[in-house]
Write a protein that holds these residues in place. Structure first.
Motif, PDB file in Angstrom:
ATOM      1  N   UNK A 282      14.146  -7.491  12.823  1.00 40.96           N
ATOM      2  CA  UNK A 282      12.882  -7.457  12.092  1.00 40.96           C
ATOM      3  C   UNK A 282      12.960  -6.362  11.039  1.00 40.96           C
ATOM      4  N   UNK A 283      12.566  -6.701   9.829  1.00 43.54           N
ATOM      5  CA  UNK A 283      12.512  -5.732   8.742  1.00 43.54           C
ATOM      6  C   UNK A 283      11.057  -5.555   8.323  1.00 43.54           C
ATOM      7  N   UNK A 284      10.616  -4.319   8.244  1.00 37.64           N
ATOM      8  CA  UNK A 284       9.276  -4.004   7.780  1.00 37.64           C
ATOM      9  C   UNK A 284       9.370  -3.268   6.448  1.00 37.64           C
ATOM     10  N   UNK A 285       8.652  -3.763   5.463  1.00 39.32           N
ATOM     11  CA  UNK A 285       8.628  -3.137   4.144  1.00 39.32           C
ATOM     12  C   UNK A 285       7.188  -2.875   3.752  1.00 39.32           C
ATOM     13  N   UNK A 286       6.909  -1.679   3.285  1.00 39.36           N
ATOM     14  CA  UNK A 286       5.563  -1.320   2.834  1.00 39.36           C
ATOM     15  C   UNK A 286       5.544  -1.264   1.308  1.00 39.36           C
ATOM     16  N   UNK A 287       4.513  -1.843   0.742  1.00 31.58           N
ATOM     17  CA  UNK A 287       4.284  -1.787  -0.701  1.00 31.58           C
ATOM     18  C   UNK A 287       2.925  -1.122  -0.930  1.00 31.58           C
ATOM     19  N   UNK A 288       2.845  -0.244  -1.907  1.00 32.21           N
ATOM     20  CA  UNK A 288       1.550   0.359  -2.206  1.00 32.21           C
ATOM     21  C   UNK A 288       1.385   0.535  -3.709  1.00 32.21           C
ATOM     22  N   UNK A 289       0.126   0.548  -4.129  1.00 32.88           N
ATOM     23  CA  UNK A 289      -0.220   0.804  -5.520  1.00 32.88           C
ATOM     24  C   UNK A 289      -0.821   2.196  -5.621  1.00 32.88           C
ATOM     25  N   UNK A 290      -0.349   2.974  -6.582  1.00 35.39           N
ATOM     26  CA  UNK A 290      -0.958   4.291  -6.775  1.00 35.39           C
ATOM     27  C   UNK A 290      -2.144   4.168  -7.732  1.00 35.39           C
ATOM     28  N   UNK A 291      -2.728   5.295  -8.107  1.00 39.12           N
ATOM     29  CA  UNK A 291      -3.929   5.270  -8.940  1.00 39.12           C
ATOM     30  C   UNK A 291      -3.676   4.698 -10.325  1.00 39.12           C
ATOM     31  N   UNK A 292      -2.429   4.700 -10.764  1.00 37.33           N
ATOM     32  CA  UNK A 292      -2.065   4.128 -12.065  1.00 37.33           C
ATOM     33  C   UNK A 292      -1.543   2.696 -11.922  1.00 37.33           C
ATOM     34  N   UNK A 293      -1.736   2.121 -10.748  1.00 33.72           N
ATOM     35  CA  UNK A 293      -1.298   0.755 -10.432  1.00 33.72           C
ATOM     36  C   UNK A 293       0.218   0.577 -10.552  1.00 33.72           C
ATOM     37  N   UNK A 294       0.938   1.640 -10.272  1.00 34.40           N
ATOM     38  CA  UNK A 294       2.391   1.535 -10.181  1.00 34.40           C
ATOM     39  C   UNK A 294       2.748   1.156  -8.751  1.00 34.40           C
ATOM     40  N   UNK A 295       3.806   0.363  -8.612  1.00 29.51           N
ATOM     41  CA  UNK A 295       4.232  -0.124  -7.301  1.00 29.51           C
ATOM     42  C   UNK A 295       5.247   0.827  -6.679  1.00 29.51           C
ATOM     43  N   UNK A 296       5.063   1.118  -5.392  1.00 30.55           N
ATOM     44  CA  UNK A 296       6.016   1.926  -4.632  1.00 30.55           C
ATOM     45  C   UNK A 296       6.455   1.109  -3.414  1.00 30.55           C
ATOM     46  N   UNK A 297       7.758   1.065  -3.190  1.00 23.37           N
ATOM     47  CA  UNK A 297       8.326   0.260  -2.108  1.00 23.37           C
ATOM     48  C   UNK A 297       9.020   1.164  -1.106  1.00 23.37           C
ATOM     49  N   UNK A 298       8.757   0.923   0.183  1.00 29.37           N
ATOM     50  CA  UNK A 298       9.355   1.734   1.238  1.00 29.37           C
ATOM     51  C   UNK A 298       9.860   0.813   2.352  1.00 29.37           C
ATOM     52  N   UNK A 299      11.132   0.933   2.701  1.00 23.49           N
ATOM     53  CA  UNK A 299      11.648   0.248   3.889  1.00 23.49           C
ATOM     54  C   UNK A 299      11.301   1.120   5.096  1.00 23.49           C
ATOM     55  N   UNK A 300      10.424   0.627   5.958  1.00 18.04           N
ATOM     56  CA  UNK A 300       9.910   1.474   7.038  1.00 18.04           C
ATOM     57  C   UNK A 300      10.536   1.164   8.397  1.00 18.04           C
ATOM     58  N   UNK A 301      11.175   0.002   8.543  1.00 14.74           N
ATOM     59  CA  UNK A 301      11.828  -0.311   9.823  1.00 14.74           C
ATOM     60  C   UNK A 301      12.829  -1.428   9.606  1.00 14.74           C
ATOM     61  N   UNK A 302      13.958  -1.330  10.283  1.00 16.87           N
ATOM     62  CA  UNK A 302      14.966  -2.390  10.265  1.00 16.87           C
ATOM     63  C   UNK A 302      15.750  -2.285  11.572  1.00 16.87           C
ATOM     64  N   UNK A 303      15.454  -3.194  12.497  1.00 15.71           N
ATOM     65  CA  UNK A 303      16.131  -3.142  13.787  1.00 15.71           C
ATOM     66  C   UNK A 303      15.885  -4.395  14.596  1.00 15.71           C
ATOM     67  N   UNK A 304      16.589  -4.500  15.704  1.00  9.93           N
ATOM     68  CA  UNK A 304      16.464  -5.658  16.592  1.00  9.93           C
ATOM     69  C   UNK A 304      15.388  -5.377  17.632  1.00  9.93           C
ATOM     70  N   UNK A 305      14.453  -6.290  17.771  1.00  6.08           N
ATOM     71  CA  UNK A 305      13.372  -6.167  18.737  1.00  6.08           C
ATOM     72  C   UNK A 305      13.526  -7.216  19.829  1.00  6.08           C
ATOM     73  N   UNK A 306      13.194  -6.840  21.052  1.00 12.74           N
ATOM     74  CA  UNK A 306      13.207  -7.775  22.169  1.00 12.74           C
ATOM     75  C   UNK A 306      11.886  -8.559  22.179  1.00 12.74           C
TER      76      UNK A 306
END
Length: 340
Positions: A282-306
């Motif tokens: 499972x891969x979790x990616x977070x996307x957010x917009x700052x006050x200037x509507x710029x996009x920020x991307x963060x890979x927050x998790x990447x691993x095997x889940x049971x």
């Protein structure tokens, strides 16, 4: 090991395409999966990014040949009576690796056995065999009926085309280009009045931008309803192309809900709640917009889940402000806004 009887069936499945956090494009593929004893056979293997030979985008003659091959109406494509069960979703080249099995008749029954990971013409069962899977014995009538239905029925092909409706033409153009890159057709419009029903039937989803008003949405919905076309509607969460692609991929998923690997995503209180039905990456990616509507991307998790439900902490910086979380496995994708 003697083969025990198992039930055999087929079900729609998907290899989820998308624009990954590292910028790589992953191609969308629709295919028919094998259901053994009520579960997708793919889930019984190690977490695997693969599709069956029964893919919707192969030419009709090749699709028919694949079905007849599994019915043993043609010679096996590999030595030892072996057949490709799952292969590379991008090129279908054996050199990339494939799950194969020996298929044979025993009276009226069909037996699948000696599953293995194979990268050339000869399988090494000792080194690369799936020793905990099979053999499976399928009753002939059930097996032939399931595969034969693919030949007899003129089933409607998955509609891998999306209609994009929004005010930001530049954003829609980038989104359409990204969708086409992963194998999903896309058209841009602001109105469908007068469009023939046959053309509307080409679409599997309609995606609305955030600036589209309720009157325009209702008019477009009414046009599809009047044409008798059942489509999925997507309300775009934010002007972020990878996020919108993920939403559309989820909308195009036609696999049965009870046969998906990724079944739940909740994003709240600084963590993500994820539920999976079988071991998988499972891969979790977070996307957010700052006050200037710029996009920020963060890979927050990447691993095997049971199998089961999992709570995964999220970096506070990744979900600050207006943020969204995308959960992805090889076969499905879910999207949720970060609740506050």
């Amino acid at each position: 090991m003697s083969a025990v009887y198992a039930t055999f069936g087929l079900a729609p499945a998907m290899r989820a395409g998308g624009v990954l956090a590292n910028g790589v494009f992953q191609v969308h593929r629709d295919f028919v999966d094998f259901i053994v004893d009520g579960r997708p056979l793919l889930f019984q293997l190690s977490d695997l990014d693969a599709v069956s030979p029964l893919a919707s985008d192969v030419p009709p003659a090749i699709f028919t040949a694949q079905v007849r091959s599994l019915l043993l109406e043609a010679d096996a494509p590999l030595p030892g009576g072996r057949y490709v069960i799952y292969g590379c979703p991008d090129c279908a080249d054996l050199a990339c690796g494939a799950v194969t099995a020996a298929i044979a008749r025993d009276g009226d029954d069909y037996i699948w056995q000696d599953f293995a990971w194979q990268t050339d013409e000869h399988a090494d069962l000792e080194l690369n065999g799936y020793h905990g899977i099979g053999p499976f014995r399928f009753q002939g009538d059930e097996y032939r009926a399931a595969l034969g239905s693919l030949l007899r029925e003129a089933a409607e092909a998955p509609r891998r085309r999306v209609l994009l409706v929004g005010a930001r033409v530049a954003l829609l153009a980038r989104l359409a280009a990204a969708l086409r890159t992963i194998g999903v057709g896309a058209d841009i419009t602001d109105d469908v009045d007068g469009v023939p029903a046959d053309e509307l039937r080409a679409y599997g989803a309609v995606a609305f931008g955030r600036a589209v008003g309720e009157e325009q949405r209702a008019r477009i919905r009414r046009a599809f309803t009047d044409a008798g076309v059942d489509v999925t509607y997507v309300d775009g969460l934010a002007p972020i192309v990878p996020l919108l692609v993920a939403q559309i991929e989820h909308a195009l998923d036609r696999s049965p809900l009870d046969r998906r690997r990724l079944t739940r995503l909740v994003a709240a209180d600084g963590e993500a709640g994820v539920e999976v039905t079988s071991p998988c990456r499972v891969q979790l990616t977070a996307y957010r917009l700052d006050r200037l509507y710029r996009t920020h991307t963060h890979e927050v998790f990447d691993g095997v889940l049971e199998p089961g439900r999992h709570r995964i902490p999220l970096d506070a910086k990744a979900v600050k402000g207006e943020a969204f979380v995308v959960a992805r496995t090889s076969g499905s994708v879910l999207v949720e806004p970060m609740a506050r």
